[in-house]
Scaffold this motif. Structure first.
Motif, PDB file in Angstrom:
ATOM      1  N   ALA A 118     -22.154 -15.764  19.409  1.00 12.52           N
ATOM      2  CA  ALA A 118     -21.260 -14.873  20.151  1.00 12.52           C
ATOM      3  C   ALA A 118     -22.083 -13.787  20.833  1.00 12.52           C
ATOM      4  CB  ALA A 118     -20.230 -14.252  19.208  1.00 12.52           C
ATOM      5  N   PHE A 119     -21.455 -13.095  21.773  1.00 15.55           N
ATOM      6  CA  PHE A 119     -22.147 -12.010  22.486  1.00 15.55           C
ATOM      7  C   PHE A 119     -21.868 -10.689  21.780  1.00 15.55           C
ATOM      8  CE2 PHE A 119     -22.584  -8.655  25.616  1.00 15.55           C
ATOM      9  CZ  PHE A 119     -23.822  -8.949  26.170  1.00 15.55           C
ATOM     10  N   LEU A 120     -22.944  -9.980  21.429  1.00 14.68           N
ATOM     11  CA  LEU A 120     -22.855  -8.678  20.776  1.00 14.68           C
ATOM     12  C   LEU A 120     -23.651  -7.664  21.593  1.00 14.68           C
ATOM     13  CD1 LEU A 120     -22.468 -10.861  18.380  1.00 14.68           C
ATOM     14  CD2 LEU A 120     -23.099  -8.967  16.875  1.00 14.68           C
ATOM     15  N   PRO A 121     -23.003  -6.657  22.170  1.00 16.16           N
ATOM     16  CA  PRO A 121     -23.747  -5.634  22.915  1.00 16.16           C
ATOM     17  C   PRO A 121     -24.800  -4.929  22.072  1.00 16.16           C
ATOM     18  CG  PRO A 121     -21.397  -5.486  23.396  1.00 16.16           C
ATOM     19  CD  PRO A 121     -21.544  -6.471  22.269  1.00 16.16           C
ATOM     20  N   ALA A 122     -24.583  -4.849  20.759  1.00 18.05           N
ATOM     21  CA  ALA A 122     -25.520  -4.140  19.893  1.00 18.05           C
ATOM     22  C   ALA A 122     -26.896  -4.794  19.854  1.00 18.05           C
ATOM     23  CB  ALA A 122     -24.950  -4.062  18.477  1.00 18.05           C
ATOM     24  N   ARG A 123     -26.980  -6.087  20.184  1.00 18.30           N
ATOM     25  CA  ARG A 123     -28.295  -6.745  20.172  1.00 18.30           C
ATOM     26  C   ARG A 123     -29.278  -6.046  21.105  1.00 18.30           C
ATOM     27  NH1 ARG A 123     -27.203 -11.799  17.793  1.00 18.30           N
ATOM     28  NH2 ARG A 123     -25.276 -12.789  18.536  1.00 18.30           N
ATOM     29  N   TYR A 124     -28.780  -5.564  22.231  1.00 16.45           N
ATOM     30  CA  TYR A 124     -29.658  -5.075  23.286  1.00 16.45           C
ATOM     31  C   TYR A 124     -29.996  -3.598  23.119  1.00 16.45           C
ATOM     32  CZ  TYR A 124     -28.100  -9.541  24.899  1.00 16.45           C
ATOM     33  OH  TYR A 124     -27.824 -10.889  24.942  1.00 16.45           O
ATOM     34  N   ASP A 125     -29.495  -3.020  22.015  1.00 17.64           N
ATOM     35  CA  ASP A 125     -29.838  -1.637  21.678  1.00 17.64           C
ATOM     36  C   ASP A 125     -30.982  -1.594  20.672  1.00 17.64           C
ATOM     37  OD1 ASP A 125     -29.478   1.099  21.938  1.00 17.64           O
ATOM     38  OD2 ASP A 125     -28.157   1.211  20.192  1.00 17.64           O
ATOM     39  N   HIS A 126     -31.507  -2.769  20.343  1.00  8.91           N
ATOM     40  CA  HIS A 126     -32.601  -2.885  19.388  1.00  8.91           C
ATOM     41  C   HIS A 126     -33.761  -3.637  20.045  1.00  8.91           C
ATOM     42  CE1 HIS A 126     -29.017  -2.248  16.914  1.00  8.91           C
ATOM     43  NE2 HIS A 126     -29.815  -1.850  15.937  1.00  8.91           N
ATOM     44  N   ALA A 136     -31.240 -15.004  19.677  1.00  9.83           N
ATOM     45  CA  ALA A 136     -29.818 -15.052  20.011  1.00  9.83           C
ATOM     46  C   ALA A 136     -29.495 -14.197  21.226  1.00  9.83           C
ATOM     47  CB  ALA A 136     -28.985 -14.594  18.821  1.00  9.83           C
ATOM     48  N   TRP A 137     -30.274 -13.136  21.463  1.00  5.41           N
ATOM     49  CA  TRP A 137     -30.051 -12.295  22.641  1.00  5.41           C
ATOM     50  C   TRP A 137     -30.255 -13.085  23.929  1.00  5.41           C
ATOM     51  CZ3 TRP A 137     -33.888 -11.864  26.225  1.00  5.41           C
ATOM     52  CH2 TRP A 137     -35.184 -12.213  25.832  1.00  5.41           C
ATOM     53  N   LEU A 138     -31.040 -14.173  23.853  1.00  2.00           N
ATOM     54  CA  LEU A 138     -31.358 -14.962  25.032  1.00  2.00           C
ATOM     55  C   LEU A 138     -30.255 -15.950  25.371  1.00  2.00           C
ATOM     56  CD1 LEU A 138     -33.458 -15.713  27.194  1.00  2.00           C
ATOM     57  CD2 LEU A 138     -34.466 -17.292  25.538  1.00  2.00           C
ATOM     58  N   TRP A 139     -29.728 -16.652  24.369  1.00  2.00           N
ATOM     59  CA  TRP A 139     -28.729 -17.686  24.661  1.00  2.00           C
ATOM     60  C   TRP A 139     -27.283 -17.215  24.494  1.00  2.00           C
ATOM     61  CZ3 TRP A 139     -32.094 -19.349  20.357  1.00  2.00           C
ATOM     62  CH2 TRP A 139     -31.565 -19.033  19.099  1.00  2.00           C
ATOM     63  N   SER A 140     -27.055 -16.154  23.750  1.00  2.00           N
ATOM     64  CA  SER A 140     -25.667 -15.738  23.501  1.00  2.00           C
ATOM     65  C   SER A 140     -24.897 -15.316  24.755  1.00  2.00           C
ATOM     66  CB  SER A 140     -25.624 -14.626  22.451  1.00  2.00           C
ATOM     67  OG  SER A 140     -26.356 -13.495  22.870  1.00  2.00           O
ATOM     68  N   PRO A 141     -25.552 -14.826  25.845  1.00  2.00           N
ATOM     69  CA  PRO A 141     -24.773 -14.553  27.056  1.00  2.00           C
ATOM     70  C   PRO A 141     -24.134 -15.785  27.686  1.00  2.00           C
ATOM     71  CG  PRO A 141     -26.826 -13.320  27.097  1.00  2.00           C
ATOM     72  CD  PRO A 141     -26.922 -14.290  25.952  1.00  2.00           C
ATOM     73  N   ALA A 160     -22.869 -15.196  32.049  1.00  2.00           N
ATOM     74  CA  ALA A 160     -23.813 -14.081  31.889  1.00  2.00           C
ATOM     75  C   ALA A 160     -23.392 -12.869  32.710  1.00  2.00           C
ATOM     76  CB  ALA A 160     -25.212 -14.539  32.286  1.00  2.00           C
ATOM     77  N   ALA A 161     -22.912 -13.103  33.936  1.00  2.00           N
ATOM     78  CA  ALA A 161     -22.474 -11.989  34.779  1.00  2.00           C
ATOM     79  C   ALA A 161     -21.278 -11.285  34.166  1.00  2.00           C
ATOM     80  CB  ALA A 161     -22.123 -12.510  36.177  1.00  2.00           C
ATOM     81  N   ALA A 162     -20.388 -12.050  33.549  1.00  2.00           N
ATOM     82  CA  ALA A 162     -19.193 -11.465  32.939  1.00  2.00           C
ATOM     83  C   ALA A 162     -19.566 -10.486  31.832  1.00  2.00           C
ATOM     84  CB  ALA A 162     -18.294 -12.570  32.401  1.00  2.00           C
ATOM     85  N   VAL A 163     -20.437 -10.914  30.915  1.00  2.52           N
ATOM     86  CA  VAL A 163     -20.781 -10.017  29.808  1.00  2.52           C
ATOM     87  C   VAL A 163     -21.790  -8.956  30.228  1.00  2.52           C
ATOM     88  CG1 VAL A 163     -20.181 -11.561  27.928  1.00  2.52           C
ATOM     89  CG2 VAL A 163     -22.436 -11.754  28.970  1.00  2.52           C
TER      90      VAL A 163
END
Length: 244
Positions: A64-72, A80-85, A130-133
């Motif tokens: 699933a897509f989690l915005p918190a991934r990209y804050d770390h 997962a940050w690569l494929w989850s979008p 990817a554009a949506a998220v």
């Protein structure tokens, strides 16, 4: 449903000509779209009826897509940050969620698939997801929220269809919309039917964001991702459309 002209068949034994009347199928979807819908159903059925809760939770966390991934720092976590979008678009929160997305995918995905083909659709799916998220991420940076569902892609298909599906009279032909001329962005924004369609669509999503239409709570619907997907499909459809 309208009848097509009679087509001659093979001569009968008595020398008379046998005529057959052909009918337009009541349910006629591109095969590739049927496969996509089947995959979405199989994935959700497996999650609902086969996977233990702990394994399903792990699957959601990793796909699933989690915005918190990209804050770390990305180097300190899995890929997962690569494929989850993209992979989030194959997961759904409930059967109602899946059926709702499937209904609109049938309505707007069919003319887009007929027009651009499955190879281009695969690229369109990944990039629109990817554009949506991406827009959702920009407005919810660092939040520990879970985004799943094909709604962003479906919104992208709606935006793409708005560039060609409406005839000059404003109607949509179920079987032949994909043969229409593609409108430029300026032409589309000058088309009354497109403006009414897009206006109602945006108004509905803004009302969802304000909580007027709170299906399970406004926070349960990533309406910003819908807008990101629609803008992607509407503005960048030229890149995928082979028709002049």
């Amino acid at each position: 449903m309208t009848d097509e002209p009679e087509a001659p068949g093979a001569p009968a034994a008595n020398g008379e000509q046998v005529s057959e009347r052909r009918h337009e199928p009541a349910f006629n979807l591109p095969g590739g779209l049927v496969v996509i819908l089947a995959v979405l159903v199989v994935i959700h059925a497996a999650r609902t009826y086969l996977l233990p809760t702990l394994i399903d939770n792990e699957l959601v966390f990793n796909f699933a897509f989690l915005p918190a991934r990209y804050d770390h720092p990305l180097a300190e976590q899995s890929l997962a940050w690569l494929w989850s979008p993209v992979t989030y678009s194959f997961l759904h929160g409930s059967w109602e969620h899946l059926i709702f997305n499937g209904f609109w995918m049938v309505a707007f995905g069919a003319p887009v698939v007929r027009r651009i083909g499955m190879a281009r659709l695969a690229v369109f799916w990944c990039l629109s997801a990817a554009a949506a998220v991406a827009l959702h991420l920009a407005l919810h940076w660092g939040e520990m929220t879970v985004v799943v569902g094909a709604s962003g892609v479906v919104s992208g298909l709606m935006g793409a269809a708005a560039r060609f599906a409406f005839s000059p009279s404003g109607r949509i032909s179920r079987q032949f919309a994909h043969l229409n001329r593609r409108l430029t962005v300026v032409e589309a924004l000058s088309n009354r039917s497109v403006l009414v369609f897009a206006g109602i669509w945006f108004l509905t999503n803004f009302m969802i964001g304000l909580g007027v239409f709170a299906f399970g709570g406004a926070g349960a619907i990533a309406w910003e991702a819908h807008i990101g997907g629609f803008l992607f499909g509407f503005l960048l459809f030229d890149l995928f459309d082979p028709r002049k």
